[in-house]
Design a protein around this motif. Sequence first.
Motif, PDB file in Angstrom:
ATOM      1  N   THR A   1       7.605  31.712   8.264  1.00  0.00           N
ATOM      2  CA  THR A   1       6.631  32.496   9.029  1.00  0.00           C
ATOM      3  C   THR A   1       5.222  32.364   8.452  1.00  0.00           C
ATOM      4  OG1 THR A   1       7.249  34.357   7.647  1.00  0.00           O
ATOM      5  CG2 THR A   1       8.275  34.238   9.832  1.00  0.00           C
ATOM      6  N   ASP A   2       5.104  31.722   7.277  1.00  0.00           N
ATOM      7  CA  ASP A   2       3.795  31.645   6.629  1.00  0.00           C
ATOM      8  C   ASP A   2       3.283  30.205   6.496  1.00  0.00           C
ATOM      9  OD1 ASP A   2       5.838  31.095   4.872  1.00  0.00           O
ATOM     10  OD2 ASP A   2       5.227  32.519   3.337  1.00  0.00           O
ATOM     11  N   ILE A   3       3.845  29.291   7.317  1.00  0.00           N
ATOM     12  CA  ILE A   3       3.322  27.914   7.371  1.00  0.00           C
ATOM     13  C   ILE A   3       2.924  27.646   8.832  1.00  0.00           C
ATOM     14  CG2 ILE A   3       3.889  25.470   7.139  1.00  0.00           C
ATOM     15  CD1 ILE A   3       3.818  26.658   4.432  1.00  0.00           C
ATOM     16  N   TRP A   4       1.627  27.457   9.056  1.00  0.00           N
ATOM     17  CA  TRP A   4       1.090  27.181  10.394  1.00  0.00           C
ATOM     18  C   TRP A   4       0.789  25.691  10.538  1.00  0.00           C
ATOM     19  CZ3 TRP A   4      -0.217  30.825  14.303  1.00  0.00           C
ATOM     20  CH2 TRP A   4       0.046  32.158  13.966  1.00  0.00           C
ATOM     21  N   PHE A   5       1.087  25.139  11.703  1.00  0.00           N
ATOM     22  CA  PHE A   5       0.782  23.730  11.946  1.00  0.00           C
ATOM     23  C   PHE A   5       0.506  23.500  13.431  1.00  0.00           C
ATOM     24  CE2 PHE A   5       5.256  21.749  12.894  1.00  0.00           C
ATOM     25  CZ  PHE A   5       5.711  22.929  13.453  1.00  0.00           C
ATOM     26  N   CYS A   6       0.069  22.298  13.771  1.00  0.00           N
ATOM     27  CA  CYS A   6      -0.247  21.930  15.163  1.00  0.00           C
ATOM     28  C   CYS A   6       0.599  20.708  15.529  1.00  0.00           C
ATOM     29  CB  CYS A   6      -1.719  21.571  15.315  1.00  0.00           C
ATOM     30  SG  CYS A   6      -2.852  22.882  14.922  1.00  0.00           S
ATOM     31  N   PRO A   7       1.880  20.905  15.786  1.00  0.00           N
ATOM     32  CA  PRO A   7       2.726  19.737  16.011  1.00  0.00           C
ATOM     33  C   PRO A   7       2.486  19.104  17.372  1.00  0.00           C
ATOM     34  CG  PRO A   7       3.969  21.746  16.408  1.00  0.00           C
ATOM     35  CD  PRO A   7       2.602  22.176  15.932  1.00  0.00           C
ATOM     36  N   THR A   8       2.671  17.801  17.416  1.00  0.00           N
ATOM     37  CA  THR A   8       2.547  17.095  18.686  1.00  0.00           C
ATOM     38  C   THR A   8       3.832  16.299  18.912  1.00  0.00           C
ATOM     39  OG1 THR A   8       1.108  15.640  19.967  1.00  0.00           O
ATOM     40  CG2 THR A   8       1.416  15.034  17.719  1.00  0.00           C
ATOM     41  N   PHE A   9       4.238  16.173  20.161  1.00  0.00           N
ATOM     42  CA  PHE A   9       5.438  15.385  20.473  1.00  0.00           C
ATOM     43  C   PHE A   9       5.125  13.909  20.219  1.00  0.00           C
ATOM     44  CE2 PHE A   9       7.730  12.975  23.851  1.00  0.00           C
ATOM     45  CZ  PHE A   9       8.966  13.004  23.226  1.00  0.00           C
ATOM     46  N   VAL A  10       6.059  13.207  19.565  1.00  0.00           N
ATOM     47  CA  VAL A  10       5.785  11.840  19.125  1.00  0.00           C
ATOM     48  C   VAL A  10       5.468  10.900  20.309  1.00  0.00           C
ATOM     49  CG1 VAL A  10       8.210  11.055  19.062  1.00  0.00           C
ATOM     50  CG2 VAL A  10       6.567  10.132  17.422  1.00  0.00           C
ATOM     51  N   GLY A  11       6.027  11.171  21.472  1.00  0.00           N
ATOM     52  CA  GLY A  11       5.725  10.349  22.658  1.00  0.00           C
ATOM     53  C   GLY A  11       4.295  10.583  23.131  1.00  0.00           C
ATOM     54  N   ASP A  12       3.849  11.843  23.077  1.00  0.00           N
ATOM     55  CA  ASP A  12       2.459  12.145  23.428  1.00  0.00           C
ATOM     56  C   ASP A  12       1.516  11.502  22.413  1.00  0.00           C
ATOM     57  OD1 ASP A  12       3.314  13.702  25.574  1.00  0.00           O
ATOM     58  OD2 ASP A  12       3.345  15.546  24.384  1.00  0.00           O
ATOM     59  N   LEU A  13       1.926  11.558  21.127  1.00  0.00           N
ATOM     60  CA  LEU A  13       1.101  10.935  20.077  1.00  0.00           C
ATOM     61  C   LEU A  13       1.012   9.418  20.293  1.00  0.00           C
ATOM     62  CD1 LEU A  13      -0.494  11.042  17.425  1.00  0.00           C
ATOM     63  CD2 LEU A  13       1.686  10.978  16.189  1.00  0.00           C
TER      64      LEU A  13
ATOM     65  N   GLY B   1     -13.191   5.090  12.575  1.00  0.00           N
ATOM     66  CA  GLY B   1     -13.457   6.313  11.819  1.00  0.00           C
ATOM     67  C   GLY B   1     -12.293   7.288  11.908  1.00  0.00           C
ATOM     68  N   LEU B   2     -12.579   8.513  11.486  1.00  0.00           N
ATOM     69  CA  LEU B   2     -11.541   9.518  11.276  1.00  0.00           C
ATOM     70  C   LEU B   2     -11.371  10.452  12.479  1.00  0.00           C
ATOM     71  CD1 LEU B   2      -9.751  10.708   9.007  1.00  0.00           C
ATOM     72  CD2 LEU B   2     -11.762  12.005   8.251  1.00  0.00           C
ATOM     73  N   TYR B   3     -10.106  10.664  12.888  1.00  0.00           N
ATOM     74  CA  TYR B   3      -9.813  11.566  14.013  1.00  0.00           C
ATOM     75  C   TYR B   3      -8.611  12.448  13.700  1.00  0.00           C
ATOM     76  CZ  TYR B   3     -13.005   8.871  16.853  1.00  0.00           C
ATOM     77  OH  TYR B   3     -14.139   8.283  17.341  1.00  0.00           O
ATOM     78  N   HIS B   4      -8.680  13.696  14.123  1.00  0.00           N
ATOM     79  CA  HIS B   4      -7.506  14.564  14.085  1.00  0.00           C
ATOM     80  C   HIS B   4      -6.716  14.343  15.374  1.00  0.00           C
ATOM     81  CE1 HIS B   4      -9.627  17.511  11.103  1.00  0.00           C
ATOM     82  NE2 HIS B   4      -9.270  16.354  10.559  1.00  0.00           N
ATOM     83  N   ALA B   5      -5.449  13.914  15.206  1.00  0.00           N
ATOM     84  CA  ALA B   5      -4.618  13.596  16.379  1.00  0.00           C
ATOM     85  C   ALA B   5      -3.346  14.443  16.348  1.00  0.00           C
ATOM     86  CB  ALA B   5      -4.293  12.105  16.400  1.00  0.00           C
ATOM     87  N   VAL B   6      -3.557  15.762  16.172  1.00  0.00           N
ATOM     88  CA  VAL B   6      -2.416  16.689  16.166  1.00  0.00           C
ATOM     89  C   VAL B   6      -2.281  17.318  17.553  1.00  0.00           C
ATOM     90  CG1 VAL B   6      -2.603  17.156  13.686  1.00  0.00           C
ATOM     91  CG2 VAL B   6      -3.930  18.542  15.316  1.00  0.00           C
ATOM     92  N   GLY B   7      -1.397  18.298  17.695  1.00  0.00           N
ATOM     93  CA  GLY B   7      -1.279  19.011  18.962  1.00  0.00           C
ATOM     94  C   GLY B   7      -2.453  19.967  19.140  1.00  0.00           C
ATOM     95  N   SER B   8      -2.626  20.447  20.383  1.00  0.00           N
ATOM     96  CA  SER B   8      -3.829  21.248  20.652  1.00  0.00           C
ATOM     97  C   SER B   8      -3.647  22.727  20.354  1.00  0.00           C
ATOM     98  CB  SER B   8      -4.265  21.046  22.104  1.00  0.00           C
ATOM     99  OG  SER B   8      -3.226  21.465  22.956  1.00  0.00           O
ATOM    100  N   ASP B   9      -2.450  23.154  19.947  1.00  0.00           N
ATOM    101  CA  ASP B   9      -2.314  24.571  19.570  1.00  0.00           C
ATOM    102  C   ASP B   9      -1.497  24.738  18.283  1.00  0.00           C
ATOM    103  OD1 ASP B   9      -0.016  23.809  20.897  1.00  0.00           O
ATOM    104  OD2 ASP B   9      -0.256  25.220  22.543  1.00  0.00           O
ATOM    105  N   ALA B  10      -1.753  25.873  17.620  1.00  0.00           N
ATOM    106  CA  ALA B  10      -1.138  26.128  16.309  1.00  0.00           C
ATOM    107  C   ALA B  10      -0.069  27.212  16.422  1.00  0.00           C
ATOM    108  CB  ALA B  10      -2.206  26.571  15.327  1.00  0.00           C
ATOM    109  N   LEU B  11       0.980  27.066  15.634  1.00  0.00           N
ATOM    110  CA  LEU B  11       2.018  28.094  15.555  1.00  0.00           C
ATOM    111  C   LEU B  11       2.722  27.970  14.203  1.00  0.00           C
ATOM    112  CD1 LEU B  11       4.893  27.102  18.076  1.00  0.00           C
ATOM    113  CD2 LEU B  11       3.422  25.530  16.901  1.00  0.00           C
TER     114      LEU B  11
END
Length: 306
Positions: free
Chosen positions: A189-201, A215-225
């Motif tokens: 309950t105390d680890i937050w992340f923004c996972p993305t489905f590997v097919g979407d990635l 250059g550098l880009y964040h390519a995670v999911g668009s919401d955190a949980l």
Amino acid sequence: MTRILITGASGLLGLNLALSASEQHTVIGVDRCRLTGVPFELVCADLLEPGAVDRVLDETHPEWLIHCAALANLEACEADPILAHRLNADLPGELAEACARRGIRLLHISTDSVFDGMKADTYSETDTPNPPGIYSATKLQGEQNVLSANTDAAIARVNFFGWSLGGKRSISEFFFNNLSVGRQCNGFTDIWFCPTFVGDLADTLLRMLEKALSGLYHAVGSDALTKYGFGVRLARRFGFDETLITPISIEQSGLTAKRSPTLRLSVHKLSTALGVKIPGVSTGLDHFYTQFQQGYPQKIRSYQQS
Ligand SMILES: NC(=O)c1ccc[n+]([C@@H]2O[C@H](COP(=O)([O-])OP(=O)(O)OC[C@H]3O[C@@H](n4cnc5c(N)ncnc54)[C@H](OP(=O)(O)O)[C@@H]3O)[C@@H](O)[C@H]2O)c1
């Protein structure tokens, strides 16, 4: 049709990406002779062996290279920091230099966990990393080695879930494997992340190459949980009993490698550069569930050498 070389082709990202990319491109996967019967070309190589990088590039002549191979298990990195450094820091730099010499466009895969996770707000690409352990420190060094050897290279910091060759690699498989047989499991309950489905990635990474991003880009999911929240969402999508998931703190887990508590990364830069909306966890879990209904987990496992 572009010739794309994908390292780590037996891994969670590499295999899903190679399968997806091979629908539109000529894909050559680099594995360590673990795959069989895949619908793309294979070249067997241990990339840490002397001369392997040049040999693979000269034999395969790719136009694009997506570098997914890594030592991605945090505990394994803590146990063998020298191997972690060779694979996660030195090898990306060597590949970046070899790609620059040959005019191959490189997309290097990095991680959200270069940040210490202490920021209350979202992290952008301009925030200063502070890696909490060997895995994240070696991945950050890998990013720096890539960018200093090859200014045209792109780097994607990712976090993803999906179906894997061994059936146990991803957090989504952890919850699926337990909940589908009615077994209790823990969710942090105390680890937050923004996972993305590997097919979407996979779609996003191919778009990054098509647009010639560098250059550098964040390519995670668009919401955190939280990881617990992710388990609950997965349980609801599959119709499993969500009360089988016990909410616990990471402190109670017995895991030794230090984890960043709050990894909320902004995808604004990537979304703007690509001109698309980056999918969130609901869309990703829908896609993960659709693959399940279509027998994709069995298909992906059938590619493992016996
Ligand atoms: N999983 C996540 O959510 C996550 C989160 C953040 C970042 N990432 C990053 O995403 C990338 C892919 O991760 P993943 O989860 O797909 O990793 P994975 O499933 O552990 O796959 C790692 C791949 O690297 C290959 N490899 C390891 N050593 C090699 C060597 N010496 N020569 C050639 N290949 C070698 C492995 O081959 P074998 O099968 O032969 O071992 C495997 O194909 C990595 O850069 C990782 O740091 C992953």
